[in-house]
Design a protein around this motif. Structure first.
Motif, PDB file in Angstrom:
ATOM      1  N   ALA A   1       0.975  -1.122  -0.077  1.00  0.00           N
ATOM      2  CA  ALA A   1      -0.546   0.442   0.342  1.00  0.00           C
ATOM      3  C   ALA A   1       1.259   1.077   0.538  1.00  0.00           C
ATOM      4  O   ALA A   1       1.651   1.501   0.131  1.00  0.00           O
ATOM      5  CB  ALA A   1      -0.729   0.102   1.160  1.00  0.00           C
ATOM      6  N   VAL A   2       0.428   2.759  -0.169  1.00  0.00           N
ATOM      7  CA  VAL A   2       1.012   3.473  -0.456  1.00  0.00           C
ATOM      8  C   VAL A   2       0.695   4.510   0.247  1.00  0.00           C
ATOM      9  O   VAL A   2      -0.452   4.232   0.888  1.00  0.00           O
ATOM     10  CB  VAL A   2       0.798   4.433  -1.297  1.00  0.00           C
TER      11      VAL A   2
ATOM     12  N   LEU B   1      -4.731  11.362  -5.677  1.00  0.00           N
ATOM     13  CA  LEU B   1      -3.528  10.789  -5.772  1.00  0.00           C
ATOM     14  C   LEU B   1      -3.848   9.695  -6.270  1.00  0.00           C
ATOM     15  O   LEU B   1      -2.930   8.971  -6.564  1.00  0.00           O
ATOM     16  CB  LEU B   1      -2.834  10.772  -4.449  1.00  0.00           C
ATOM     17  N   ALA B   2      -5.447   9.349  -6.378  1.00  0.00           N
ATOM     18  CA  ALA B   2      -5.940   7.642  -7.081  1.00  0.00           C
ATOM     19  C   ALA B   2      -5.025   6.888  -7.535  1.00  0.00           C
ATOM     20  O   ALA B   2      -4.636   5.886  -8.188  1.00  0.00           O
ATOM     21  CB  ALA B   2      -7.161   7.734  -6.503  1.00  0.00           C
ATOM     22  N   PRO B   3      -4.736   7.489  -9.034  1.00  0.00           N
ATOM     23  CA  PRO B   3      -4.291   7.507 -10.075  1.00  0.00           C
ATOM     24  C   PRO B   3      -1.944   7.073 -10.169  1.00  0.00           C
ATOM     25  O   PRO B   3      -2.406   6.064 -10.062  1.00  0.00           O
ATOM     26  CB  PRO B   3      -4.461   8.251 -11.580  1.00  0.00           C
ATOM     27  N   ALA B   4      -1.980   7.847  -9.613  1.00  0.00           N
ATOM     28  CA  ALA B   4      -0.325   7.695  -9.527  1.00  0.00           C
ATOM     29  C   ALA B   4      -0.074   6.526  -8.677  1.00  0.00           C
ATOM     30  O   ALA B   4       0.358   5.365  -8.403  1.00  0.00           O
ATOM     31  CB  ALA B   4       0.136   8.615  -8.792  1.00  0.00           C
ATOM     32  N   ILE B   5      -1.058   6.167  -7.096  1.00  0.00           N
ATOM     33  CA  ILE B   5      -1.065   5.000  -6.290  1.00  0.00           C
ATOM     34  C   ILE B   5      -1.679   4.214  -7.056  1.00  0.00           C
ATOM     35  O   ILE B   5      -0.684   2.844  -6.806  1.00  0.00           O
ATOM     36  CB  ILE B   5      -1.814   5.336  -5.797  1.00  0.00           C
ATOM     37  N   GLU B   6      -2.284   3.889  -7.748  1.00  0.00           N
ATOM     38  CA  GLU B   6      -2.732   2.262  -8.691  1.00  0.00           C
ATOM     39  C   GLU B   6      -1.565   2.496  -9.265  1.00  0.00           C
ATOM     40  O   GLU B   6      -1.101   1.385  -9.409  1.00  0.00           O
ATOM     41  CB  GLU B   6      -4.348   3.181  -9.763  1.00  0.00           C
ATOM     42  N   ALA B   7      -0.877   3.220 -10.243  1.00  0.00           N
ATOM     43  CA  ALA B   7       0.469   2.153 -11.375  1.00  0.00           C
ATOM     44  C   ALA B   7       1.684   1.942 -10.273  1.00  0.00           C
ATOM     45  O   ALA B   7       2.094   1.663 -10.810  1.00  0.00           O
ATOM     46  CB  ALA B   7       0.520   3.783 -12.298  1.00  0.00           C
ATOM     47  N   ALA B   8       1.624   3.252  -9.551  1.00  0.00           N
ATOM     48  CA  ALA B   8       2.755   2.833  -8.220  1.00  0.00           C
ATOM     49  C   ALA B   8       2.735   1.298  -8.075  1.00  0.00           C
ATOM     50  O   ALA B   8       3.558   0.415  -8.488  1.00  0.00           O
ATOM     51  CB  ALA B   8       2.975   3.568  -6.993  1.00  0.00           C
ATOM     52  N   LEU B   9       1.189   0.749  -7.558  1.00  0.00           N
ATOM     53  CA  LEU B   9       1.292  -0.419  -6.881  1.00  0.00           C
ATOM     54  C   LEU B   9       1.671  -1.097  -7.993  1.00  0.00           C
ATOM     55  O   LEU B   9       1.734  -2.669  -7.517  1.00  0.00           O
ATOM     56  CB  LEU B   9       0.167  -0.231  -6.327  1.00  0.00           C
TER      57      LEU B   9
END
Length: 571
Positions: free
Chosen positions: A233-234, A385-393
């Motif tokens: 998780a981020v 931040l949701a799109p960036a977090i999804e991409a990072a995970l």
């Protein structure tokens, strides 16, 4: 503007002299204070893990203390931070078990703060090589988060840690695991936190405007392709730590809190600098009383002036003042995007009753100014931040499944573990580290008590050549954060300026006489002041304020020089 959260931060400081029952009172008082923090609406309590740091931190088993705090509070989150991750200090499976147990008994209120440790007392005490600790952190955080989510944990075999498959229980209440944080003391570790998708606990006492630059870079990296989460998780957060004492009368606040704030900074420098320490003998409080002004913690420079607060005004002040002053300071941090401010009230000789009064006053006069609309702002941040977090995970390696048929085999597993324990770093690395430590201690003794003239006579051109060559040999590429370029040192001696250059290229450092062609940073100071700074006898901030030290170029590189060339650095 984003939401801002508030917390209290504990080292469990206990300056000498100690009387019977002092440690017991210290812990009891802290639990009482945390009850107040919970009742008035503070969001977190952070409790550190340190070992052997007499007077500075008597907090070696924070999981026990936080478990007690969990039973005396209802809503405040329990910041277990930092947990020291090198396996010699804490076995990764034991960390996972303790974090999960604390999460269970607290009803899912744990935040998992992590770190490497950096004091010589701790690293040497547990046999952790300074050059290995960052790699050990990266290895351990991957292992521990997998223990949280893999059922069973599929085992590990690396240079730093080896363990066969086991089902590590219990599991955490929070899924996939509690929020992750890492301790940070400079810009490079803030960036490191962002690249790993975890919260940054910034322990440098910095002004809001400087913090804003760190926050901007943190969120830029977190949203970039460089972000590969260390966990599953981020946790996008930046927290800063400040000394604090509150009273309606500014002068009273200063009288009650400034000695504690200054002792915190002085003791931090004592253990993370080059000052010699004799276990059970060195009196850090006595040294503080004798040397505080020379180390940049002058009591006389802190006066009641009814103006807005600066964290550093010639001497560390932090958030020591009236409710109005502290509220204004908080607004400045809020405006630049800081997510959390953690206040250090239990420090040095600060009295329990004054800490309790300050907490009550904060809850009555300051906190209500920052709670309205908080939930809406948090929701907007999460959506942004949701799109960036999804991409990072998506870039993070997934949890593993253990192949069927594995069965516990004690003899085979013990044999593999013994073979792994023999695979270590060469003995020459241990010799090199011990040699650097002896050089630092020798420099401290050589400089202490000598006049400018005496130091200038001993540190002529020949000695300077040997010294800078030694700095280059001690260069630690792991501490450089990818830096390459030329560093210029201009030392004045009897009115004559002698330039020296250290060039860092391809993971190596070389020293030469003369000026740099294109210096990234230039350090100009007197020869005697240079020696006193490197040996830990003088705080470079004092020299900067007095005009005896001048920096040009990338000045944010300056605090890293000690660690880059063989010296320690906090966290």
């Amino acid at each position: 503007m984003i939401e801002i959260r508030f917390s209290v931060f504990y080292e469990h400081q206990l300056p000498r002299p100690w009387d019977e029952g002092a440690e017991q009172r210290l812990y009891r008082d802290a639990l009482d204070q945390i009850e107040i923090a919970d009742r008035i609406g503070l969001d977190y309590v952070w409790e550190v893990e340190h070992h052997f740091l007499e007077e500075y931190s008597h907090s070696s088993a924070p999981e026990v203390f936080l478990a007690a705090a969990s039973q005396r509070t209802e809503r405040i989150r329990l910041g277990h931070g930092i947990v020291q991750l090198p396996p010699q200090v804490n076995h990764p499976a034991r960390i996972a078990e303790r974090i999960a147990t604390l999460d269970l008994v607290s009803g899912g209120r744990v935040d998992f703060g992590t770190g490497e440790a950096s004091s010589s007392a701790e690293l040497g005490g547990f046999g952790v090589r300074r050059t290995d600790k960052r790699a050990q952190w990266q290895d351990a955080i991957d292992v521990i988060t997998r223990m949280f989510v893999e059922e069973p944990f599929a085992g590990w075999d690396s240079r730093h840690f080896r363990m066969p498959p086991r089902n590590v229980i219990p599991k955490t209440v929070q899924k996939p695991h509690p929020p992750l944080w890492v301790a940070c003391s400079r810009r490079e570790t803030i960036e490191f936190a962002a690249r790993n998708g975890i919260g940054a606990l910034a322990f440098s006492f910095i002004e809001p405007e400087d913090a804003g630059r760190w926050v901007d870079e943190y969120y830029r990296l977190l949203a970039s392709e460089e972000c590969v989460p260390a966990g599953f998780a981020v946790n996008p957060n930046v927290a800063v730590v400040l000394p604090m004492m509150l009273h309606e009368d500014e002068e009273t606040a200063i009288d009650r809190g400034i000695d504690g704030a200054h002792f915190f900074g002085f003791a931090l420098a004592h253990y993370y600098g080059t000052t010699p320490h004799d276990p059970g003998r060195t009196d850090v409080w006595k040294h503080f009383e004798e040397r505080r002004a020379a180390r940049g913690f002058s009591r006389e420079q802190i006066i009641a002036n009814a103006e807005s607060l600066n964290v550093n005004i010639g001497s560390l002040r932090g958030a020591v003042g009236t409710p109005g002053q502290v509220a204004d300071l908080i607004r400045r941090y809020e405006a630049v995007g800081v997510d959390q401010i953690s206040f250090v009230l239990q420090a040095g000789p600060n009295r329990h009753e004054h800490i309790c009064e300050a907490l009550e006053l904060f809850g009555r006069d300051v906190l209500p100014q920052f709670t309205e609309g908080r939930e809406e702002r948090e929701a907007a941040k999460a959506e942004r931040l949701a799109p960036a977090i999804e991409a990072a995970l998506a870039r993070r390696a997934p949890a593993r499944k253990l192949a069927s048929g594995y069965r516990i085999d004690e003899d085979a597993e013990v044999a593999r573990a013994r073979r792994g324990s023999r695979a270590g770093r060469p003995l020459r690395d241990e010799v090199r580290t011990a040699g650097q430590r002896r050089v630092r201690q020798g420099l401290y003794r050589m400089v202490g008590g000598r006049s400018d003239a005496q130091l200038e006579r001993r540190f002529g051109p020949g000695a300077q050549r040997v010294f800078f060559a030694g700095m280059a040999r001690a260069y630690d590429a792991d501490a450089a954060g990818g830096f390459e370029g030329e560093l210029e040192f201009r030392l004045s001696r009897s009115g004559v300026v002698t330039p020296w250059t250290i060039e860092v290229r391809n993971g190596r450092a070389r020293a030469r006489a003369g000026g740099a062609r294109n210096p990234v940073l230039t350090v100009s100071t007197g020869t005697a002041d240079f020696l006193r700074t490197l040996s830990g006898h003088t705080n470079p901030a004092v020299l900067l304020m007095d005009g005896r030290l001048n920096l040009s170029g990338d000045v944010e590189l300056a605090p890293r020089l000690s660690e880059m060339f063989g010296g320690p650095s906090p966290y």
